[in-house]
Design an enzyme around this catalytic site. Structure first.
Site, PDB file in Angstrom:
ATOM      1  CB  SER A   1      -0.961  -0.035   1.189  1.00 41.39           C
ATOM      2  OG  SER A   1      -1.898   1.002   1.144  1.00 41.39           O
TER       3      SER A   1
ATOM      4  CG  ASP B   1      -3.071   3.977  -1.578  1.00 31.77           C
ATOM      5  OD1 ASP B   1      -3.770   3.758  -2.587  1.00 31.77           O
ATOM      6  OD2 ASP B   1      -3.117   3.254  -0.568  1.00 31.77           O
TER       7      ASP B   1
ATOM      8  CG  ASP C   1      -3.122  -0.684  -2.360  1.00 31.17           C
ATOM      9  OD1 ASP C   1      -3.103   0.487  -1.947  1.00 31.17           O
ATOM     10  OD2 ASP C   1      -3.691  -1.610  -1.756  1.00 31.17           O
TER      11      ASP C   1
ATOM     12  CG  ASP D   1      -6.366   0.558  -0.804  1.00 32.77           C
ATOM     13  OD1 ASP D   1      -5.578   1.528  -0.752  1.00 32.77           O
ATOM     14  OD2 ASP D   1      -6.363  -0.362   0.048  1.00 32.77           O
TER      15      ASP D   1
END
Length: 449
Positions: A101, A243, A245, A247
């Protein structure tokens, strides 16, 4: 949290510790075995972000799964919510995301989804952990004839892009909108620009050249000040920072003001309520959300449910209470009628939809919430003893809670993904809560030793 699983899956330094190859192989075999309790020949979809270590990890996990008779589908770099969607859409039995992440490139991690695209419950994670620590894994290795197979899916980005565009009302277009998109050199660097451009927007893209090492570096949701500068420079209507990833998002209005998850959930809640789309007239957020959020929701007659930190905790509460909107101050936004997990690009499209319908600028929409002064200090710690076993620390926290009363609050917790203690305070005066945060830090570090 378990032995290996934190608040958002498994995470650590790549090629070391829990993320060392020997442990990844054990994890993959244990996960495959857990699936085969219910399914004879499971199929697992694997995606990743843009970290260089993703190549190593996906190969090891694939080997572990195939060794216990599980088939594998590779989709390559794709946002975490895209992997959740494709897990459902391709009728896979589970999905694996290889990502840390917002962490630096040197870290990596694993997130798991069930066949419906929801994150696994604690009970399943505990089963996997126990099996990893047992001596039972070799007993589940299959014969050569039963080995799993692995293949690559070539059109994953296209499938996810179509899904996203279908979530935007067909009677609306983004013609005339000028958007700045900061991709954080991460998993959304291809699909994000594609979706906005195909819906008609003029997109200025920054930080969209991943090299395996630059994910999140001076970019994206961790550094929205760069996006704010670009929005003002090009005269954009809005800016979005993803960010690593993709999400979660941070939004920048046309004036260069930075808006976090609280701001976006608040404006979406009011608009959805006005169209009778807010199920049970409620929203779900975490203990980190600003007190100003509660005030804004109370003024609008919307009830607020709070959970512990973690989008999985938010999701569980949403499902339990039949609520369709929730998220975190950090930018995870969950629109349960559209997705089974936090999805930055769906959140972007929801905000743009509201701007189209109301003909209002994002700054005007966000003005419904006024934040209380808030400060969060991230303190590096060498260990994480339970807070309630630290008498000096708990004493000073109670002292400051009493001093602030109903005009503020104190929150001390450990990060579930990093070796950090997070000290958060809200109150009427910034200087006051900064002083309190510094004092709590001093006592905490002294007591931990």
């Amino acid at each position: 949290m378990g032995k290996y699983f934190g608040t958002d899956g498994i995470r650590g330094e790549a090629n070391a510790g829990i993320m060392a190859p020997v442990n990844l192989l054990k994890f993959a075999q244990a996960f495959g075995i857990s699936l085969k309790r219910k399914i004879d020949k499971p199929k697992v979809l694997i995606g990743k972000d843009t970290r260089v270590s993703g190549y190593l990890i996906e190969g090891i996990i694939s080997s572990g799964l195939c060794s216990v008779g599980v088939d594998v589908l590779f989709v390559g770099p794709l946002p975490t919510p895209g992997i959740a969607y494709l897990t459902r859409g391709m009728r896979a039995d589970a999905g694996i995301v290889i990502s840390a992440s917002h962490n630096p490139f040197s870290d990596n991690g694993i997130k798991l989804f069930d066949h419906n695209g929801f994150k696994l419950p604690d009970s399943e994670e505990l089963f996997i952990e126990n099996l990893m620590d047992s001596n039972e894994l070799d007993k589940h290795l299959v014969t050569s004839k039963e080995l799993g197979r692995a293949k690559r899916i070539d059109d994953a980005i296209g499938q996810y892009a179509v899904f996203l565009k279908e979530k935007f009302p067909k009677n609306l277009k983004l013609d005339g909108f000028k958007i700045v998109l900061d991709c954080a050199h991460g998993a959304g660097y291809k699909v994000g620009p594609k979706v906005f451009a195909e819906l008609g927007a003029k997109v200025h893209i920054i930080h969209d050249n991943p090299d395996g090492f630059n994910i999140n570096e001076g970019s994206g949701a961790l550094h929205p000040e760069i996006l704010a500068k670009k929005v003002k420079e090009v005269g954009a209507d809005i800016g979005f920072a993803l960010d690593g990833d993709a999400d979660r998002i941070i939004v920048v209005d046309e004036l260069g003001n930075i808006l976090d998850g609280d701001n976006i959930i608040a404006l979406c809640a009011l608009e959805m309520k006005s169209h009778n789309q807010l199920k049970n007239n409620g929203v779900c957020v975490t203990i980190m959300s600003n007190k100003g959020f509660d005030v804004a929701m109370e003024n609008a007659g919307i009830k607020v449910l709070r959970t512990n930190v973690g989008d999985r905790n938010v999701m569980e509460s949403m499902l339990l209470n039949n609520i369709c909107l929730g998220g975190e101050q950090s930018g995870h936004l969950i629109f349960l009628d559209s997705s089974t997990t936090g999805d930055a690009l769906i959140a972007c499209l929801k905000v743009l939809e509201i701007m189209c319908l109301t003909h209002k600028k994002i700054s005007a929409l966000a003005s419904i919430m006024k934040k209380f002064p808030q400060i969060t200090k991230n303190v590096k710690v060498s260990k994480k003893p339970p807070i309630d076993t630290l008498p000096l620390t708990t004493s000073i926290v109670r002292e400051f809670e009493k001093e602030l009363g109903s005009s503020g609050r104190v929150l001390l917790r450990y990060s579930g993904t990093e070796s950090l203690a997070r000290i958060t305070l809200e109150g009427p005066e910034l200087a006051q809560i900064e002083s309190m945060a510094n004092r709590i830090e001093q006592v905490l570090l002294k007591e931990i030793g």
